[in-house]
Design a protein around this motif. Structure first.
Motif, PDB file in Angstrom:
ATOM      1  N   GLN A  61       0.828  -1.209   0.000  1.00 47.29           N
ATOM      2  CA  GLN A  61       0.000   0.000   0.000  1.00 47.29           C
ATOM      3  C   GLN A  61       0.863   1.260   0.000  1.00 47.29           C
ATOM      4  N   GLY A  85       3.988   1.563  -1.112  1.00 44.91           N
ATOM      5  CA  GLY A  85       4.848   1.692  -2.286  1.00 44.91           C
ATOM      6  C   GLY A  85       6.295   1.860  -1.854  1.00 44.91           C
ATOM      7  N   GLU A 112       8.114   6.343   5.569  1.00 42.94           N
ATOM      8  CA  GLU A 112       7.776   7.304   4.530  1.00 42.94           C
ATOM      9  C   GLU A 112       8.067   6.693   3.166  1.00 42.94           C
ATOM     10  N   SER A 113       7.063   6.721   2.293  1.00 40.10           N
ATOM     11  CA  SER A 113       7.263   6.273   0.921  1.00 40.10           C
ATOM     12  C   SER A 113       7.252   7.509   0.033  1.00 40.10           C
ATOM     13  N   VAL A 114       7.439   7.307  -1.268  1.00 38.26           N
ATOM     14  CA  VAL A 114       7.409   8.455  -2.176  1.00 38.26           C
ATOM     15  C   VAL A 114       6.080   9.190  -2.017  1.00 38.26           C
ATOM     16  N   LYS A 115       4.997   8.422  -1.883  1.00 37.97           N
ATOM     17  CA  LYS A 115       3.672   9.032  -1.914  1.00 37.97           C
ATOM     18  C   LYS A 115       3.087   9.387  -0.565  1.00 37.97           C
ATOM     19  N   SER A 116       3.525   8.751   0.510  1.00 37.13           N
ATOM     20  CA  SER A 116       2.850   9.040   1.780  1.00 37.13           C
ATOM     21  C   SER A 116       3.720   8.694   2.973  1.00 37.13           C
ATOM     22  N   VAL A 117       3.242   9.098   4.139  1.00 34.89           N
ATOM     23  CA  VAL A 117       3.951   8.796   5.366  1.00 34.89           C
ATOM     24  C   VAL A 117       2.938   8.177   6.313  1.00 34.89           C
ATOM     25  N   SER A 118       3.342   7.135   7.053  1.00 35.62           N
ATOM     26  CA  SER A 118       2.404   6.594   8.032  1.00 35.62           C
ATOM     27  C   SER A 118       3.143   6.109   9.264  1.00 35.62           C
TER      28      SER A 118
END
Lengths: 128, 365
Positions: free
Chosen positions: A33, A35, A59-65
């Motif tokens: 999810q 990426g 942290e991914s390219v698209k989001s942080v969780s």
């Protein structure tokens, strides 16, 4: 599909119990999810955490969780390899991509977590 | 949810699908970073069939498009494409788009953002009422593929009867691609050389598969919306809703080059002229993070501890390998090198205004 020897959370962490300690990471579903993961924020060794408290952020390219601690405990080791190779979380989420090791405070908290078969059903529910 | 005619192919190729602007679209296949780098160094193939196609046809089509847009459409002869916008009377954006001159002066094609297609169609219908034109929304009839990257021409040429070597950037031609009737333009949304292929065929899968077969040995990858966004941001191409909206003017967006004041009247002209004379209060600038962290859309932006703005677009740039973004800043703070702070979770991290585009290819066409 999901390793049988682990417990799982609804936030897609896994926890592997080894005696009084446990290793924590994120599931294959979670890494897919997110990426491509490019940064993992690690806690200090010795930090005390309550169950559901954020232990790390990924942290991914698209989001942080946030990654939440499945049970209460104290951090005894962190996977410092992730600083140089955060993509280990993508490549090997249950192995080289582990995030932290903790000393478990109260083993009864493990009873609230999901087994592999329950987690698999849970994820299927999310995908439909 | 709408599906493009290539939906089944994406699933076969292992794409992760998401909803975008009412469409089920591939967000990534193998991984965003690999796909991004494939486009920068080799080639990538995108399904962008969700984009909108609106035709303006009739004796006054040229006059109508001139009125609706700030750029000078009269500079186009058939076979030429122009980047421009649909502007409000306030000089802000209804949308940004490409205009294709199909026939002078009576046939134009507007290619608009998927999220705005219905709004744009209604807008164009309403604002064109005083012109002798017919407006048609053919978005659902067209499929659109984008083949982008330095190897794009090499991959596509053996598959088409169009002489691509003769086609300059922002030009187009009609022809066949693997026997299917297409419009092919040398345009894109990645900052690379490449082509956008439009077809009315009910089976665009033939084209998709032929390009995959021809390109894969050369390192081509299918590319999803995830890398499309990081590619366009490295090249500082605008995203409607993030970087440009109906609250930001064309001048504030630093797109003065698409305004041709001398061409005659157009929607928003008076406001934009006045804004140009009086000077801007804010302007869109590119920035990169100085401290370690990634700025993302809507993160707060501070100057001297005071919140002055929010990040419009922001991401980790896979080719440049740094965190970049776009933000509107007060005009006295827009100089290259100016520093400010971005609120990233519980920290305020330093960022710096930099020259844009962040990435620029070495041009051959």
């Amino acid at each position: 599909m999901y390793p049988e020897n682990l417990f799982y959370t609804k936030d897609h962490e896994w926890i592997k119990v080894e005696g009084e300690e446990a290793v924590i990471g994120i599931t294959d579903f979670a890494q897919k999810q997110l990426g491509d993961i490019i940064y993992v924020d690690l806690p200090a060794v010795g930090k005390s955490l309550e169950a559901h408290q954020a232990v790390s952020s990924v942290e991914s390219v698209k989001s942080v969780s946030d990654v939440y601690c499945p049970v209460s405990g104290e951090v005894t080791a962190v996977n410092s390899e992730l600083a140089q190779n955060p993509d280990l979380l993508n490549k090997d989420p249950y192995g080289q991509g582990w995030i932290v090791r903790i000393k478990i405070k109260d083993k009864s908290e493990l009873n609230k977590l999901m087994k592999a078969s329950d987690y698999e059903k849970y994820v299927e529910g999310l995908e439909h | 949810m709408k599906k493009t005619r290539l939906n089944a192919v994406h699933r076969q190729m292992g794409a992760r699908m998401i909803e975008f602007a009412g469409w089920e679209m591939p967000v990534e296949y193998r991984g965003l970073i690999d796909e991004h780098l494939a486009v920068r160094t080799r080639a990538g193939l995108f399904d962008v069939s969700h984009m909108g196609e609106i035709f303006i046809e009739g004796p006054e089509a040229l006059a109508c498009v001139q009125y609706l847009t700030p750029n000078d459409v009269a500079r186009l002869s058939p076979g030429m494409v122009q980047y421009t916008a649909l502007t409000t009377p306030e000089g802000t954006f209804v949308d940004d788009m490409l205009v294709y001159c199909l026939s002078l002066p009576d046939r134009y094609l507007l290619v608009v953002n998927a999220a705005n297609t219905d709004k744009d169609y209604a807008w164009v219908k309403e604002k064109s009422a005083k012109f002798n034109v017919q407006v048609t929304n053919r978005s659902d009839d067209y499929s659109q593929l984008a083949l982008q990257g330095p190897l794009a021409e090499k991959i596509l040429q053996p598959l088409t009867d169009i002489n691509l070597g003769q086609m300059k950037s922002f030009n187009f031609a009609f022809g066949k691609v693997v026997g299917v009737d297409c419009l092919v333009s040398r345009t894109g949304y990645t900052g690379e050389d490449g082509f956008e292929i439009y077809t009315l065929s009910s089976n665009p899968e033939i084209i998709w598969k032929a390009i995959i077969d021809k390109g894969t040995p050369l390192g081509l990858l299918p590319v999803g919306l995830g890398a499309r966004d990081t590619l366009r941001l490295e090249a500082k191409l605008m995203l409607y809703g993030n970087d440009i909206t109906d609250k930001t003017t064309v001048l504030e967006a630093d797109l003065k080059w698409i305004i041709k004041f001398q061409k005659g009247d157009f929607l928003g002209k008076a406001v934009l002229e006045k804004q140009l004379q009086e000077g801007l209060k804010k302007k869109l600038v590119g920035f990169e993070m100085v401290d370690k962290g990634i700025a993302r859309p809507h993160y707060p932006v501070f100057i001297n501890q005071e919140k002055v703005s929010e990040v419009c677009s922001g991401t980790f740039a896979p080719f440049l390998k740094k965190a970049i973004g776009l933000v509107y800043l007060p005009i006295d703070h827009t100089e290259i090198g100016s520093e400010f702070e971005v609120g990233i979770r519980d920290k305020k991290l330093k960022a710096r205004v930099v020259a844009t585009p962040f990435y620029k290819r070495e041009k051959s066409k």
